[in-house]
Structures are given as structure tokens and as C-alpha cells.
Design a protein around this motif. Structure first.
Motif, PDB file in Angstrom:
ATOM      1  N   LYS A  22       0.810  -1.218   0.000  1.00  0.00           N
ATOM      2  CA  LYS A  22       0.000   0.000   0.000  1.00  0.00           C
ATOM      3  C   LYS A  22       0.843   1.267   0.000  1.00  0.00           C
ATOM      4  CE  LYS A  22      -4.027  -2.220   1.884  1.00  0.00           C
ATOM      5  NZ  LYS A  22      -5.038  -2.293   2.878  1.00  0.00           N
ATOM      6  N   CYS A  23       1.837   1.265  -0.886  1.00  0.00           N
ATOM      7  CA  CYS A  23       2.675   2.443  -1.107  1.00  0.00           C
ATOM      8  C   CYS A  23       2.849   2.635  -2.608  1.00  0.00           C
ATOM      9  CB  CYS A  23       4.061   2.254  -0.498  1.00  0.00           C
ATOM     10  SG  CYS A  23       4.103   2.149   1.295  1.00  0.00           S
ATOM     11  N   SER A  24       3.040   3.857  -2.991  1.00  0.00           N
ATOM     12  CA  SER A  24       3.511   4.147  -4.344  1.00  0.00           C
ATOM     13  C   SER A  24       4.976   4.499  -4.197  1.00  0.00           C
ATOM     14  CB  SER A  24       2.742   5.309  -4.958  1.00  0.00           C
ATOM     15  OG  SER A  24       1.411   4.918  -5.215  1.00  0.00           O
ATOM     16  N   VAL A  25       5.800   3.952  -5.065  1.00  0.00           N
ATOM     17  CA  VAL A  25       7.243   4.159  -4.957  1.00  0.00           C
ATOM     18  C   VAL A  25       7.836   4.367  -6.340  1.00  0.00           C
ATOM     19  CG1 VAL A  25       7.748   1.683  -4.913  1.00  0.00           C
ATOM     20  CG2 VAL A  25       9.370   3.270  -3.910  1.00  0.00           C
ATOM     21  N   PHE A  26       8.777   5.290  -6.428  1.00  0.00           N
ATOM     22  CA  PHE A  26       9.358   5.677  -7.701  1.00  0.00           C
ATOM     23  C   PHE A  26      10.883   5.656  -7.604  1.00  0.00           C
ATOM     24  CE2 PHE A  26       5.425   7.913  -6.854  1.00  0.00           C
ATOM     25  CZ  PHE A  26       4.648   7.531  -7.930  1.00  0.00           C
ATOM     26  N   ARG A  27      11.506   5.164  -8.637  1.00  0.00           N
ATOM     27  CA  ARG A  27      12.965   5.189  -8.720  1.00  0.00           C
ATOM     28  C   ARG A  27      13.383   6.574  -9.191  1.00  0.00           C
ATOM     29  NH1 ARG A  27      16.653   2.605 -13.281  1.00  0.00           N
ATOM     30  NH2 ARG A  27      18.665   3.039 -12.317  1.00  0.00           N
ATOM     31  N   THR A  28      14.394   7.117  -8.554  1.00  0.00           N
ATOM     32  CA  THR A  28      14.909   8.415  -8.979  1.00  0.00           C
ATOM     33  C   THR A  28      16.262   8.190  -9.639  1.00  0.00           C
ATOM     34  OG1 THR A  28      16.043   8.849  -6.885  1.00  0.00           O
ATOM     35  CG2 THR A  28      13.758   9.576  -7.063  1.00  0.00           C
ATOM     36  N   ASN A  29      16.497   8.897 -10.694  1.00  0.00           N
ATOM     37  CA  ASN A  29      17.778   8.810 -11.385  1.00  0.00           C
ATOM     38  C   ASN A  29      18.498  10.134 -11.208  1.00  0.00           C
ATOM     39  OD1 ASN A  29      17.592   6.185 -12.525  1.00  0.00           O
ATOM     40  ND2 ASN A  29      16.070   6.986 -13.955  1.00  0.00           N
ATOM     41  N   VAL A  30      19.653  10.079 -10.605  1.00  0.00           N
ATOM     42  CA  VAL A  30      20.432  11.274 -10.360  1.00  0.00           C
ATOM     43  C   VAL A  30      21.749  11.157 -11.110  1.00  0.00           C
ATOM     44  CG1 VAL A  30      21.559  12.677  -8.587  1.00  0.00           C
ATOM     45  CG2 VAL A  30      19.403  11.532  -8.079  1.00  0.00           C
ATOM     46  N   GLY A  31      22.161  12.246 -11.716  1.00  0.00           N
ATOM     47  CA  GLY A  31      23.458  12.240 -12.373  1.00  0.00           C
ATOM     48  C   GLY A  31      23.421  12.946 -13.706  1.00  0.00           C
ATOM     49  N   LYS A  32      24.520  12.815 -14.395  1.00  0.00           N
ATOM     50  CA  LYS A  32      24.671  13.438 -15.709  1.00  0.00           C
ATOM     51  C   LYS A  32      24.998  12.359 -16.726  1.00  0.00           C
ATOM     52  CE  LYS A  32      26.335  17.871 -14.073  1.00  0.00           C
ATOM     53  NZ  LYS A  32      27.342  18.905 -14.197  1.00  0.00           N
ATOM     54  N   VAL A  33      24.478  12.555 -17.923  1.00  0.00           N
ATOM     55  CA  VAL A  33      24.802  11.665 -19.036  1.00  0.00           C
ATOM     56  C   VAL A  33      25.126  12.522 -20.253  1.00  0.00           C
ATOM     57  CG1 VAL A  33      23.399   9.726 -18.245  1.00  0.00           C
ATOM     58  CG2 VAL A  33      22.377  11.447 -19.705  1.00  0.00           C
ATOM     59  N   LYS A  34      25.941  11.978 -21.114  1.00  0.00           N
ATOM     60  CA  LYS A  34      26.291  12.682 -22.342  1.00  0.00           C
ATOM     61  C   LYS A  34      25.305  12.267 -23.430  1.00  0.00           C
ATOM     62  CE  LYS A  34      30.586  14.214 -23.534  1.00  0.00           C
ATOM     63  NZ  LYS A  34      31.985  14.077 -23.905  1.00  0.00           N
ATOM     64  N   THR A  35      24.710  13.253 -24.079  1.00  0.00           N
ATOM     65  CA  THR A  35      23.749  12.972 -25.135  1.00  0.00           C
ATOM     66  C   THR A  35      24.486  12.578 -26.415  1.00  0.00           C
ATOM     67  OG1 THR A  35      23.691  15.262 -25.895  1.00  0.00           O
ATOM     68  CG2 THR A  35      22.093  14.624 -24.176  1.00  0.00           C
ATOM     69  N   ILE A  36      23.730  12.113 -27.379  1.00  0.00           N
ATOM     70  CA  ILE A  36      24.316  11.662 -28.639  1.00  0.00           C
ATOM     71  C   ILE A  36      25.046  12.793 -29.368  1.00  0.00           C
ATOM     72  CG2 ILE A  36      22.276  12.035 -30.090  1.00  0.00           C
ATOM     73  CD1 ILE A  36      22.962   9.207 -31.285  1.00  0.00           C
ATOM     74  N   ASP A  37      24.596  14.037 -29.108  1.00  0.00           N
ATOM     75  CA  ASP A  37      25.278  15.175 -29.746  1.00  0.00           C
ATOM     76  C   ASP A  37      26.338  15.796 -28.817  1.00  0.00           C
ATOM     77  OD1 ASP A  37      23.500  16.281 -27.971  1.00  0.00           O
ATOM     78  OD2 ASP A  37      22.660  17.733 -29.381  1.00  0.00           O
ATOM     79  N   HIS A  38      26.794  15.002 -27.825  1.00  0.00           N
ATOM     80  CA  HIS A  38      27.924  15.329 -26.953  1.00  0.00           C
ATOM     81  C   HIS A  38      27.668  16.461 -25.957  1.00  0.00           C
ATOM     82  CE1 HIS A  38      30.148  12.526 -29.346  1.00  0.00           C
ATOM     83  NE2 HIS A  38      29.839  13.195 -30.444  1.00  0.00           N
ATOM     84  N   ARG A  39      26.406  16.724 -25.670  1.00  0.00           N
ATOM     85  CA  ARG A  39      26.068  17.685 -24.616  1.00  0.00           C
ATOM     86  C   ARG A  39      25.822  16.905 -23.331  1.00  0.00           C
ATOM     87  NH1 ARG A  39      21.209  19.794 -25.115  1.00  0.00           N
ATOM     88  NH2 ARG A  39      20.547  18.222 -26.596  1.00  0.00           N
ATOM     89  N   TRP A  40      26.054  17.542 -22.182  1.00  0.00           N
ATOM     90  CA  TRP A  40      25.770  16.915 -20.900  1.00  0.00           C
ATOM     91  C   TRP A  40      24.345  17.229 -20.501  1.00  0.00           C
ATOM     92  CZ3 TRP A  40      28.520  13.285 -18.719  1.00  0.00           C
ATOM     93  CH2 TRP A  40      29.860  13.157 -19.065  1.00  0.00           C
ATOM     94  N   PHE A  41      23.641  16.209 -20.011  1.00  0.00           N
ATOM     95  CA  PHE A  41      22.270  16.354 -19.516  1.00  0.00           C
ATOM     96  C   PHE A  41      22.264  16.010 -18.041  1.00  0.00           C
ATOM     97  CE2 PHE A  41      18.244  14.317 -18.363  1.00  0.00           C
ATOM     98  CZ  PHE A  41      17.375  15.364 -18.607  1.00  0.00           C
ATOM     99  N   ASP A  42      21.760  16.936 -17.230  1.00  0.00           N
ATOM    100  CA  ASP A  42      21.652  16.745 -15.781  1.00  0.00           C
ATOM    101  C   ASP A  42      20.198  16.447 -15.459  1.00  0.00           C
ATOM    102  OD1 ASP A  42      21.626  16.975 -13.013  1.00  0.00           O
ATOM    103  OD2 ASP A  42      23.061  18.620 -13.007  1.00  0.00           O
ATOM    104  N   THR A  43      19.948  15.428 -14.621  1.00  0.00           N
ATOM    105  CA  THR A  43      18.575  15.019 -14.319  1.00  0.00           C
ATOM    106  C   THR A  43      17.770  16.103 -13.623  1.00  0.00           C
ATOM    107  OG1 THR A  43      19.169  14.081 -12.181  1.00  0.00           O
ATOM    108  CG2 THR A  43      19.211  12.599 -14.094  1.00  0.00           C
TER     109      THR A  43
END
Length: 115
Positions: A22-43
Motif C-alpha cells: 500500500k505504497c507508491s514508490v518511484f525510482r529516482t535517477n540522479v546524475g549526468k549523461v552525455k547525449t548523442i550530440d555530446h552535450r551533458w544532460f543533468d537530471t
């Protein structure tokens, strides 16, 4: 065998158990990833944000769970986030297994597992 489980495996087990509890639970993603066009994406979530967040259906209280393996240690940014949650008396803790997570959520514990 319990001690050999990865954090990812433990996290999935906790999500399933809390969802059946009887809970709702969500995974959180924290961090940075490099996009296909070489830009950094921050969550956008703050550094140190716990792995799981959710709420109890019975009273809509929010909770946060940091998942660790049996030997996992908290990073400095996770300790800072813990101190923030602690200062506001928010339900949160470190869970190394399903039992820990259920104890944190059911007990409304604040800071379980942080030293």
C-alpha cells in the motif's frame, strides 16, 4: 546469499515489496549523461537524492529510501541530503534489504541506517 546482491537487485525487490504494501514508490535517477550530440544532460535532482521516493497510501506521508548493498557506504552528498531530510523530520533511511525498507516506511523512521 543475501550479502552478494547488487544494489540494483535490492532496489527492485524493495520497489516490488513496497508497491504490494500500500505504497507508491518511484525510482529516482540522479546524475549526468552525455547525449548523442555530446552535450551533458543533468537530471535536475539534487546531488545525493535518495534512490527511491514514495508515499504511504494510508496517510499520504512521503518517504525516501537510499538503497545500499551490505557493504555499501554513503557518499558525502548523500549525507548532506540526509541532514536536510532529518532537519525537516521526513521519513527516510538506508535500506540494505526489503525488511529495512518496510521498517523505515511502516515505522515512520527518520534517518535509519545513517551513522
Amino acid at each position: 546469499m543475501q550479502g552478494n546482491k547488487s544494489e540494483h537487485t535490492i532496489q527492485k525487490e524493495i520497489q516490488l515489496a513496497l508497491s504490494k504494501h500500500k505504497c507508491s514508490v518511484f525510482r529516482t535517477n540522479v546524475g549526468k549523461v552525455k547525449t548523442i550530440d555530446h552535450r551533458w544532460f543533468d537530471t535536475g535532482l539534487p546531488q545525493g537524492f535518495p534512490d527511491l521516493m514514495g508515499y504511504r497510501w494510508v496517510d499520504n506521508q512521503i518517504f525516501f529510501i537510499e538503497v545500499k548493498s551490505q557493504t555499501g557506504k554513503s557518499r558525502p552528498d548523500q549525507l548532506i541530503f540526509h541532514e536536510f531530510l532529518q532537519s525537516h523530520n521526513v521519513i527516510h533511511g538506508i535500506a540494505r534489504n526489503v525488511k529495512d525498507a518496510l521498517m523505515i516506511v511502516d515505522g515512520g523512521l527518520c534517518g535509519f541506517g545513517y551513522d
